[in-house]
Design a protein around this motif. Structure first.
Motif, PDB file in Angstrom:
ATOM      1  N   ARG A  49       0.020   9.456   5.206  1.00 37.82           N
ATOM      2  CA  ARG A  49       1.258   8.777   4.814  1.00 37.82           C
ATOM      3  C   ARG A  49       1.657   7.723   5.847  1.00 37.82           C
ATOM      4  O   ARG A  49       2.040   6.617   5.494  1.00 37.82           O
ATOM      5  CB  ARG A  49       2.388   9.785   4.611  1.00 37.82           C
ATOM      6  N   GLN A  50       1.559   8.062   7.127  1.00 39.09           N
ATOM      7  CA  GLN A  50       1.917   7.114   8.172  1.00 39.09           C
ATOM      8  C   GLN A  50       0.999   5.892   8.141  1.00 39.09           C
ATOM      9  O   GLN A  50       1.458   4.760   8.349  1.00 39.09           O
ATOM     10  CB  GLN A  50       1.870   7.776   9.553  1.00 39.09           C
ATOM     11  N   ARG A  51      -0.277   6.106   7.870  1.00 33.20           N
ATOM     12  CA  ARG A  51      -1.224   4.987   7.781  1.00 33.20           C
ATOM     13  C   ARG A  51      -0.900   4.098   6.593  1.00 33.20           C
ATOM     14  O   ARG A  51      -0.970   2.872   6.680  1.00 33.20           O
ATOM     15  CB  ARG A  51      -2.655   5.511   7.708  1.00 33.20           C
ATOM     16  N   ILE A  52      -0.523   4.700   5.478  1.00 27.36           N
ATOM     17  CA  ILE A  52      -0.148   3.921   4.288  1.00 27.36           C
ATOM     18  C   ILE A  52       1.108   3.117   4.566  1.00 27.36           C
ATOM     19  O   ILE A  52       1.193   1.928   4.226  1.00 27.36           O
ATOM     20  CB  ILE A  52       0.031   4.845   3.070  1.00 27.36           C
ATOM     21  N   GLU A  53       2.113   3.753   5.205  1.00 26.02           N
ATOM     22  CA  GLU A  53       3.348   3.043   5.528  1.00 26.02           C
ATOM     23  C   GLU A  53       3.075   1.856   6.451  1.00 26.02           C
ATOM     24  O   GLU A  53       3.624   0.767   6.259  1.00 26.02           O
ATOM     25  CB  GLU A  53       4.351   3.993   6.178  1.00 26.02           C
ATOM     26  N   ALA A  54       2.220   2.048   7.451  1.00 26.95           N
ATOM     27  CA  ALA A  54       1.875   0.965   8.375  1.00 26.95           C
ATOM     28  C   ALA A  54       1.155  -0.154   7.643  1.00 26.95           C
ATOM     29  O   ALA A  54       1.412  -1.346   7.887  1.00 26.95           O
ATOM     30  CB  ALA A  54       1.017   1.498   9.523  1.00 26.95           C
ATOM     31  N   LEU A  55       0.270   0.196   6.726  1.00 32.63           N
ATOM     32  CA  LEU A  55      -0.444  -0.808   5.944  1.00 32.63           C
ATOM     33  C   LEU A  55       0.519  -1.622   5.098  1.00 32.63           C
ATOM     34  O   LEU A  55       0.429  -2.856   5.040  1.00 32.63           O
ATOM     35  CB  LEU A  55      -1.496  -0.137   5.056  1.00 32.63           C
ATOM     36  N   ILE A  56       1.468  -0.955   4.466  1.00 29.41           N
ATOM     37  CA  ILE A  56       2.457  -1.658   3.632  1.00 29.41           C
ATOM     38  C   ILE A  56       3.275  -2.614   4.496  1.00 29.41           C
ATOM     39  O   ILE A  56       3.496  -3.769   4.113  1.00 29.41           O
ATOM     40  CB  ILE A  56       3.352  -0.644   2.890  1.00 29.41           C
ATOM     41  N   GLU A  57       3.723  -2.163   5.655  1.00 31.94           N
ATOM     42  CA  GLU A  57       4.488  -3.032   6.555  1.00 31.94           C
ATOM     43  C   GLU A  57       3.663  -4.255   6.954  1.00 31.94           C
ATOM     44  O   GLU A  57       4.169  -5.378   6.980  1.00 31.94           O
ATOM     45  CB  GLU A  57       4.926  -2.265   7.802  1.00 31.94           C
TER      46      GLU A  57
END
Length: 53
Positions: free
Chosen positions: A19-27
């Motif tokens: 989830r943290q990796r996905i959030e960072a990718l979206i940002e």
């Protein structure tokens, strides 16, 4: 096609931190879009334009 029912749901395990990796990718993708198009938060909102007659 049969509609989903509680009995037909499946769950997928994802590695820790996904989830943290996905959030960072979206940002990062939002930052890239801002670089390409300009930051929407900095664009003129037509607040200073005169009212039409």
């Amino acid at each position: 096609m049969t509609p989903a029912t509680p009995a037909s749901r499946c769950f997928v395990e994802v590695p820790s931190g996904t989830r943290q990796r996905i959030e960072a990718l979206i940002e990062n993708l939002i930052d890239l879009c801002d670089q390409l198009d300009g930051d929407a938060d900095l664009e003129d909102g037509a607040d200073e334009e005169p009212e039409p007659p």
